[in-house]
Design a protein around this motif. Structure first.
Motif, PDB file in Angstrom:
ATOM      1  N   ARG A 169       1.272 -13.770  -4.747  1.00  0.00           N
ATOM      2  CA  ARG A 169       1.740 -12.179  -4.306  1.00  0.00           C
ATOM      3  C   ARG A 169       0.775 -11.444  -4.438  1.00  0.00           C
ATOM      4  O   ARG A 169      -0.283 -11.574  -5.164  1.00  0.00           O
ATOM      5  CB  ARG A 169       2.891 -11.965  -5.445  1.00  0.00           C
ATOM      6  CG  ARG A 169       4.149 -12.836  -5.555  1.00  0.00           C
ATOM      7  CD  ARG A 169       5.176 -12.192  -6.425  1.00  0.00           C
ATOM      8  NE  ARG A 169       4.738 -12.157  -7.646  1.00  0.00           N
ATOM      9  CZ  ARG A 169       4.717 -12.830  -8.751  1.00  0.00           C
ATOM     10  NH1 ARG A 169       5.433 -14.010  -8.297  1.00  0.00           N
ATOM     11  NH2 ARG A 169       4.403 -12.732  -9.979  1.00  0.00           N
ATOM     12  N   GLY A 170       0.674 -10.261  -3.666  1.00  0.00           N
ATOM     13  CA  GLY A 170      -0.131  -9.383  -3.865  1.00  0.00           C
ATOM     14  C   GLY A 170      -0.131  -8.295  -2.642  1.00  0.00           C
ATOM     15  O   GLY A 170       0.595  -8.641  -1.866  1.00  0.00           O
ATOM     16  N   THR A 171      -1.188  -7.463  -2.283  1.00  0.00           N
ATOM     17  CA  THR A 171      -1.256  -6.685  -1.276  1.00  0.00           C
ATOM     18  C   THR A 171      -1.790  -7.144  -0.019  1.00  0.00           C
ATOM     19  O   THR A 171      -1.552  -6.664   0.994  1.00  0.00           O
ATOM     20  CB  THR A 171      -2.294  -5.461  -1.817  1.00  0.00           C
ATOM     21  OG1 THR A 171      -2.221  -4.412  -0.755  1.00  0.00           O
ATOM     22  CG2 THR A 171      -3.828  -5.980  -2.072  1.00  0.00           C
ATOM     23  N   SER A 232      -6.723  -9.714  -4.195  1.00  0.00           N
ATOM     24  CA  SER A 232      -6.418 -10.809  -5.167  1.00  0.00           C
ATOM     25  C   SER A 232      -5.325  -9.995  -6.092  1.00  0.00           C
ATOM     26  O   SER A 232      -5.714  -8.956  -6.685  1.00  0.00           O
ATOM     27  CB  SER A 232      -7.525 -10.848  -5.982  1.00  0.00           C
ATOM     28  OG  SER A 232      -7.163 -12.259  -7.053  1.00  0.00           O
ATOM     29  N   GLY A 233      -4.155 -10.355  -6.055  1.00  0.00           N
ATOM     30  CA  GLY A 233      -3.163  -9.730  -6.770  1.00  0.00           C
ATOM     31  C   GLY A 233      -3.063  -8.385  -6.001  1.00  0.00           C
ATOM     32  O   GLY A 233      -2.842  -8.267  -4.830  1.00  0.00           O
ATOM     33  N   TYR A 234      -2.753  -7.345  -6.849  1.00  0.00           N
ATOM     34  CA  TYR A 234      -2.715  -6.101  -6.148  1.00  0.00           C
ATOM     35  C   TYR A 234      -3.917  -5.243  -6.524  1.00  0.00           C
ATOM     36  O   TYR A 234      -3.933  -4.037  -6.727  1.00  0.00           O
ATOM     37  CB  TYR A 234      -1.438  -5.488  -6.826  1.00  0.00           C
ATOM     38  CG  TYR A 234      -0.034  -5.842  -6.580  1.00  0.00           C
ATOM     39  CD1 TYR A 234       0.366  -5.507  -5.171  1.00  0.00           C
ATOM     40  CD2 TYR A 234       0.668  -6.827  -7.175  1.00  0.00           C
ATOM     41  CE1 TYR A 234       1.691  -6.061  -4.695  1.00  0.00           C
ATOM     42  CE2 TYR A 234       1.777  -7.305  -6.472  1.00  0.00           C
ATOM     43  CZ  TYR A 234       2.250  -7.031  -5.433  1.00  0.00           C
ATOM     44  OH  TYR A 234       3.292  -7.539  -4.916  1.00  0.00           O
ATOM     45  N   SER A 235      -4.883  -6.000  -6.352  1.00  0.00           N
ATOM     46  CA  SER A 235      -6.334  -5.689  -6.394  1.00  0.00           C
ATOM     47  C   SER A 235      -6.984  -5.740  -5.105  1.00  0.00           C
ATOM     48  O   SER A 235      -6.932  -6.786  -4.670  1.00  0.00           O
ATOM     49  CB  SER A 235      -7.328  -5.967  -7.785  1.00  0.00           C
ATOM     50  OG  SER A 235      -6.559  -5.455  -8.830  1.00  0.00           O
ATOM     51  N   ALA A 251     -10.453  -1.545  -6.221  1.00  0.00           N
ATOM     52  CA  ALA A 251      -9.285  -0.954  -6.283  1.00  0.00           C
ATOM     53  C   ALA A 251      -7.889  -1.263  -6.481  1.00  0.00           C
ATOM     54  O   ALA A 251      -7.644  -2.547  -6.079  1.00  0.00           O
ATOM     55  CB  ALA A 251      -9.197  -0.135  -4.682  1.00  0.00           C
ATOM     56  N   ASP A 252      -7.252  -0.663  -7.520  1.00  0.00           N
ATOM     57  CA  ASP A 252      -5.849  -1.495  -7.799  1.00  0.00           C
ATOM     58  C   ASP A 252      -4.820  -0.489  -6.871  1.00  0.00           C
ATOM     59  O   ASP A 252      -4.977   0.775  -6.816  1.00  0.00           O
ATOM     60  CB  ASP A 252      -5.452  -1.220  -9.265  1.00  0.00           C
ATOM     61  CG  ASP A 252      -6.368  -2.076 -10.268  1.00  0.00           C
ATOM     62  OD1 ASP A 252      -7.198  -2.896  -9.600  1.00  0.00           O
ATOM     63  OD2 ASP A 252      -6.646  -1.649 -11.206  1.00  0.00           O
ATOM     64  N   VAL A 253      -4.017  -1.091  -6.266  1.00  0.00           N
ATOM     65  CA  VAL A 253      -3.158  -0.176  -4.995  1.00  0.00           C
ATOM     66  C   VAL A 253      -1.538  -0.585  -5.835  1.00  0.00           C
ATOM     67  O   VAL A 253      -1.352  -1.627  -6.370  1.00  0.00           O
ATOM     68  CB  VAL A 253      -3.154  -0.973  -3.828  1.00  0.00           C
ATOM     69  CG1 VAL A 253      -4.625  -0.825  -3.353  1.00  0.00           C
ATOM     70  CG2 VAL A 253      -2.839  -2.542  -3.508  1.00  0.00           C
ATOM     71  N   ALA A 254      -0.675   0.438  -5.539  1.00  0.00           N
ATOM     72  CA  ALA A 254       0.619   0.411  -5.546  1.00  0.00           C
ATOM     73  C   ALA A 254       1.346  -0.858  -4.879  1.00  0.00           C
ATOM     74  O   ALA A 254       0.880  -1.235  -3.775  1.00  0.00           O
ATOM     75  CB  ALA A 254       1.317   1.618  -5.387  1.00  0.00           C
TER      76      ALA A 254
END
Length: 270
Positions: A169-171, A232-235, A251-254
């Motif tokens: 899962r992720g961005t 990677s994930g939500y980064s 960057a960490d994203v919503a």
């Protein structure tokens, strides 16, 4: 972690990080696990469930490192305070399948009774892309795939398997495109557009702790060239090259809006 680490030099911190792929490549289980602090943490890939403490880290080794040949091919290293971000590629041999995995590996290092230990290892690489490579191996990869599945169940249990699959899962590609557009606006010096990408209350720092204004971020990004983007994930992690030097932005994203919640900028020029 900028400003919190005074005793050891940049070379000492980097050497601690370099021992990790060396021990893994030598299949030195005790040596690799022993590099970590007692409460050390491994998140590999970022977005999957972390493994904390020597026992869990040892099981991580038994599952993902010990049964295969892994070679780390470095490209650049960035040291910010007590954090190392390594930009490179993993060559992973799983039976008849040889995988090439672009990666950024973050090592947080700390002093433990006068000896440097890894407090956290966070590996940014794309699990969906690696699965795609593996599937291209066709029938040749079946034995290695079955062996990995068995190892996952034996060492991690059903909960651990689900935790690992969380890395799927992720961005993804959308997040990488958005961060690319954000950087384009930053290079253009458009501070208004840059602020629009940021969520309310977004935090920008050099390393983990040193505040970074949007104006300073634009100054640092100006004239850079983006290297590989890793979701990677939500980064999203991206290397930034200028004048023969490399910085790394994470960057960490919503999850839904893709607004940027957090930026950590790693540079040797902190």
């Amino acid at each position: 972690m900028v400003g919190t680490f005074m005793t050891f030099t940049r070379s000492d911190v980097l050497a601690t990080a370099e021992r990790s792929p060396a021990a893994a490549g030598a299949h030195d289980r005790g040596g690799w696990v022993g590099l970590f602090a007692a409460d050390g943490r491994v998140e590999d890939p970022v977005g999957s469930a972390p493994h904390q403490g020597h026992g869990a880290i040892g099981l991580f080794y038994d599952t993902f490192i010990g049964p295969r040949d892994i070679t780390y091919r470095p490209d650049a290293d960035v040291v910010t305070g007590s954090t190392v971000v390594r930009d490179g590629e993993l060559d992973i041999v799983m039976g008849a399948v040889d995988l090439r995995v672009p990666v950024y590996i973050r090592y947080d290092v700390r002093d433990a009774d006068g000896e440097l230990k890894i407090a956290a290892l966070s590996a940014f690489w794309e699990l969906p892309a690696m699965v795609g490579q593996f599937l291209k191996g066709g029938f040749a990869g079946v034995p290695a795939g079955l062996a990995l599945s068995k190892s996952l169940l034996v060492n991690q249990g059903a909960v651990g398997v689900l935790g690992y699959l969380g890395g799927l899962r992720g961005t993804g590609a959308r997040g990488k495109r958005r961060i690319g557009q954000f950087l384009d606006d930053a290079r253009a010096g458009d501070e208004v557009a840059v602020r629009r990408w940021l969520s309310k209350g977004a935090r920008l720092t050099i390393g983990d702790d040193l505040p970074l204004s949007t104006t300073e971020l634009l100054s640092r990004v100006a004239g850079t060239r983006s290297r590989k983007f890793i979701a990677s994930g939500y980064s999203v992690a991206v290397g930034l090259d200028r004048d023969g030097k490399r910085d790394v932005l994470i960057a960490d994203v919503a999850a839904k809006s893709i607004a940027i919640d957090r930026i950590r900028y790693f540079t040797d020029d902190a």
